[in-house]
Each structure stands twice: as structure tokens, then as C-alpha cells.
Design a protein around this motif. Sequence first.
Motif, PDB file in Angstrom:
ATOM      1  N   ALA A  85       0.810  -1.221   0.000  1.00 11.34           N
ATOM      2  CA  ALA A  85       0.000   0.000   0.000  1.00 11.34           C
ATOM      3  C   ALA A  85       0.843   1.270   0.000  1.00 11.34           C
ATOM      4  CB  ALA A  85      -0.926   0.006   1.210  1.00 11.34           C
ATOM      5  N   ALA A  86       2.065   1.193   0.489  1.00  9.60           N
ATOM      6  CA  ALA A  86       2.878   2.394   0.700  1.00  9.60           C
ATOM      7  C   ALA A  86       3.474   2.940  -0.597  1.00  9.60           C
ATOM      8  CB  ALA A  86       3.998   2.095   1.683  1.00  9.60           C
ATOM      9  N   ASP A  87       3.626   4.262  -0.622  1.00  8.35           N
ATOM     10  CA  ASP A  87       4.347   4.929  -1.706  1.00  8.35           C
ATOM     11  C   ASP A  87       5.748   5.325  -1.260  1.00  8.35           C
ATOM     12  OD1 ASP A  87       2.189   5.063  -3.697  1.00  8.35           O
ATOM     13  OD2 ASP A  87       1.215   6.330  -2.208  1.00  8.35           O
ATOM     14  N   MET A  88       5.935   5.550   0.055  1.00  7.10           N
ATOM     15  CA  MET A  88       7.247   5.833   0.621  1.00  7.10           C
ATOM     16  C   MET A  88       7.274   5.288   2.045  1.00  7.10           C
ATOM     17  SD  MET A  88       9.596   9.295   0.653  1.00  7.10           S
ATOM     18  CE  MET A  88       8.790  10.195   1.967  1.00  7.10           C
ATOM     19  N   ILE A  89       8.488   4.938   2.503  1.00  9.38           N
ATOM     20  CA  ILE A  89       8.636   4.261   3.787  1.00  9.38           C
ATOM     21  C   ILE A  89       9.753   4.915   4.586  1.00  9.38           C
ATOM     22  CG2 ILE A  89       9.189   2.048   4.900  1.00  9.38           C
ATOM     23  CD1 ILE A  89       8.107   0.709   2.291  1.00  9.38           C
ATOM     24  N   ILE A  90       9.528   5.053   5.899  1.00 11.44           N
ATOM     25  CA  ILE A  90      10.559   5.503   6.837  1.00 11.44           C
ATOM     26  C   ILE A  90      10.775   4.370   7.828  1.00 11.44           C
ATOM     27  CG2 ILE A  90      11.197   7.177   8.615  1.00 11.44           C
ATOM     28  CD1 ILE A  90       9.373   9.204   7.245  1.00 11.44           C
ATOM     29  N   CYS A  91      12.021   3.911   7.983  1.00 14.01           N
ATOM     30  CA  CYS A  91      12.250   2.736   8.827  1.00 14.01           C
ATOM     31  C   CYS A  91      13.726   2.607   9.199  1.00 14.01           C
ATOM     32  CB  CYS A  91      11.798   1.466   8.100  1.00 14.01           C
ATOM     33  SG  CYS A  91      12.648   1.205   6.530  1.00 14.01           S
ATOM     34  N   ARG A  92      14.039   1.607  10.038  1.00 17.88           N
ATOM     35  CA  ARG A  92      15.409   1.233  10.364  1.00 17.88           C
ATOM     36  C   ARG A  92      16.025   0.464   9.194  1.00 17.88           C
ATOM     37  NH1 ARG A  92      17.398   4.476  14.192  1.00 17.88           N
ATOM     38  NH2 ARG A  92      16.683   4.075  16.321  1.00 17.88           N
ATOM     39  N   ALA A  93      17.222  -0.083   9.409  1.00 20.18           N
ATOM     40  CA  ALA A  93      17.945  -0.740   8.325  1.00 20.18           C
ATOM     41  C   ALA A  93      18.462  -2.115   8.729  1.00 20.18           C
ATOM     42  CB  ALA A  93      19.108   0.145   7.855  1.00 20.18           C
TER      43      ALA A  93
END
Length: 377
Positions: free
Chosen positions: A268-276
Motif C-alpha cells: 500500500a505504501a508509496d514511501m517508507i521511513i524505517c530502520r535498516a
Amino acid sequence: MMKLEKLAVSCGGTGGHFYPGLSVARELNAAGGRALLILGGKNAPGQAEIARGFGVQTLQVAALPLSKNPLKLFRFLLAFLRGRRQCIRAFREFKPQALLCMGSFASLPPAMAAKSMKIPLFLHDGNARLGKANKFLSRYAKALGLSFPSPDSAQCRCPVIHTGMPLRHELLAGKMEKAAAMEEINRRWNVDFKADAPTLLVFGGSLGASSINRTSRISKTLPGGETIQLIHLAGVGKLEELERYYEGSGGRKLLLESSPDMHLFYSAADMIICRAGGSTVTELAYFGKYAIVVPYPYAAENHQMDNAMWLASSGGARIVKDSDCTEENFNKIVLDWLREPDKYREMGAKLAEIAIPDASRRILNMIGNIVFVARAV
């Protein structure tokens, strides 16, 4: 040529070791073979229950982390000896053709048991920088499978092969179009998300990430910010704090503690913010979504930064240091994304070019090819 039919897989420790090992075991079982998962550490009982739910045989063994504390070191040695004995008994009965260790302290008892019984040992590392257990065990191993190109592979004492990181079968099978994912999200969580609206996914792993949770709010003054749909996974025990953080903010939001349905959110996402973490960056590559990755600065040997650099090398991700996590910085990136969504969509698609969705099969092929070629010779 003979076929790999029976494999022991040591994947105790965190979920980053367990789930890739479980994926390899399920792949072998699906191909008509038999896998035995060896689990150690405090998470072993819960992990064993999950594995049995997929029809995978398990063995729980004693294992403790190595420590310089004299008392803890003594306990480590006792647990190691007990775990090694448990593995020897299990190997005599199961008769594995090889042992695959996925890293962590829990690998030591089964690896040393395999060495004493002349069972071929193979390793896999879920991060770009090799873990201490794998560096030590590499002197006894036939080969080590890499999830990503490694900056310190020269320290490995056995051949290294880029196999990729095994992903959960549910993620591999769950990739879908955005509209279909939105429809399922709306049904399950009773929200009213639109398939044509910009959608941002934010998460920090199972335990969450405070630096991300406290800085990802979209400013009310951001042009176009009211059109953003937000899905934010707070982490275990952090949902109430996150809800307070978002009080008074606009836009459609779905705030959850955690969820096993990551395939829906990725789709569903267009952009993601997360850890690595290793699994996270592998998942980002598979789903091909542009990501802002914030490496955990206290990860062993800063390995999340190496993971993030591999991801960013494709052009489909941007690295933000943990110390630079601010609402102002995130809002600047989000504003640019809103202005040029097609550009970010195209950059995210580049991640798919470095994805290795068949990593489990590649690992099994690595083991089978080496074991049976050696026997033929």
C-alpha cells in the motif's frame, strides 16, 4: 547426483536469525526434504511454537551469550556443553546431511557438535557486516552465504557466496497492487484509505524506534500534507505514547503497535521511513518502494549503516542518521516527495533490481552442490 534431503538449521536468537532460518526449512520441506530447526536462547519456546505451526520439526537446546563476567562465562560454558550434547544426540537420530547456522551465540553448540561428528557446516549472515559468531565459525565451514555484499568478507575463512536474505513465504506471496492492499486494509482495520492518495509507512522494528516515533509527524503547514495517509507501527508497548504524539494532527492515520501483515503495508505504501535491519532492507528491495532508512547507531559494528549503504547504492533509498531525525528534516523530504511522486516511484522501483527473492532456494543449492560435489570427488 544426490539430493539434499535432510538439513539441520540453527537459527536461535532474535527474529532476524529465526525467520530466515525458518524460511530455508520451509523451502526444503516444500521440496520433499526434511529440516530440523535448532533453537536456543530466551526466545526458543515461542519460536518453536511458530515453527511447529508450519510443520517444521524443532529442537530446543541450551545456549547463552558469551560474557567476560566470570560467573556468566561459567554459565555460558555449562550451557554450551549441555547444548552440544543435546545436538549430538539429535544428530545421531536425525542424521542431517549438513548443518546450516544463521549466526548468533545459539549457533555455537550445534556447530561444535557437527564438527565433532564430521557433518558439513555452512553459515549464513543476515547483515552486510559479518557477525562475531560467523567469523569464528568460518574456520570450520564449507561456505558462508551473504545477504549483501560485505565490506569485511576478507575476514571470513571459508568461501563466501552471495545468496541473498531469505524472506518469509507470506511476504513473498503477499505482494499485490496498491488498490487491492488498500481494500484489505480498510476491511481489516475499518479505515477509509484511498488508493490514489499518497501513503506513508513508518515503523522501527518489533520494538519500535523512539527517534523515528517522535519525529515523523507531518506539519500542519506542509503544502499538501493533509492529503497524506499514514500507517505507523509503534512497536511493542509504545502505541499509547505514539497516539499522544499524533493528537491534533490531520490526515488519515492507522496507528498500530505491530502487525504480522507487513505485505499489506508494503504493497500500500508509496514511501517508507524505517530502520535498516537485514530483513527490513531485503523486504524494501523486494517490494520496490522508496525508503528513508535510519540505521540504528548502536547496532554491533554499526552494521545497519552497511545494510543501508547497500540499499542506497541502487538509488532507491536515502540514509538519514539517527542524530538527524527531526520533524523538520522528514518534512523536507516528504514535501519533495509530494511534489514529484513519479520520480520517487521510479527510484523505488530500482530496488527491485537488487532483490533476490529466491534466496532460500539459492542457499539450499549452495549446500547441496558443495556437499555432494565433495562426496563425488
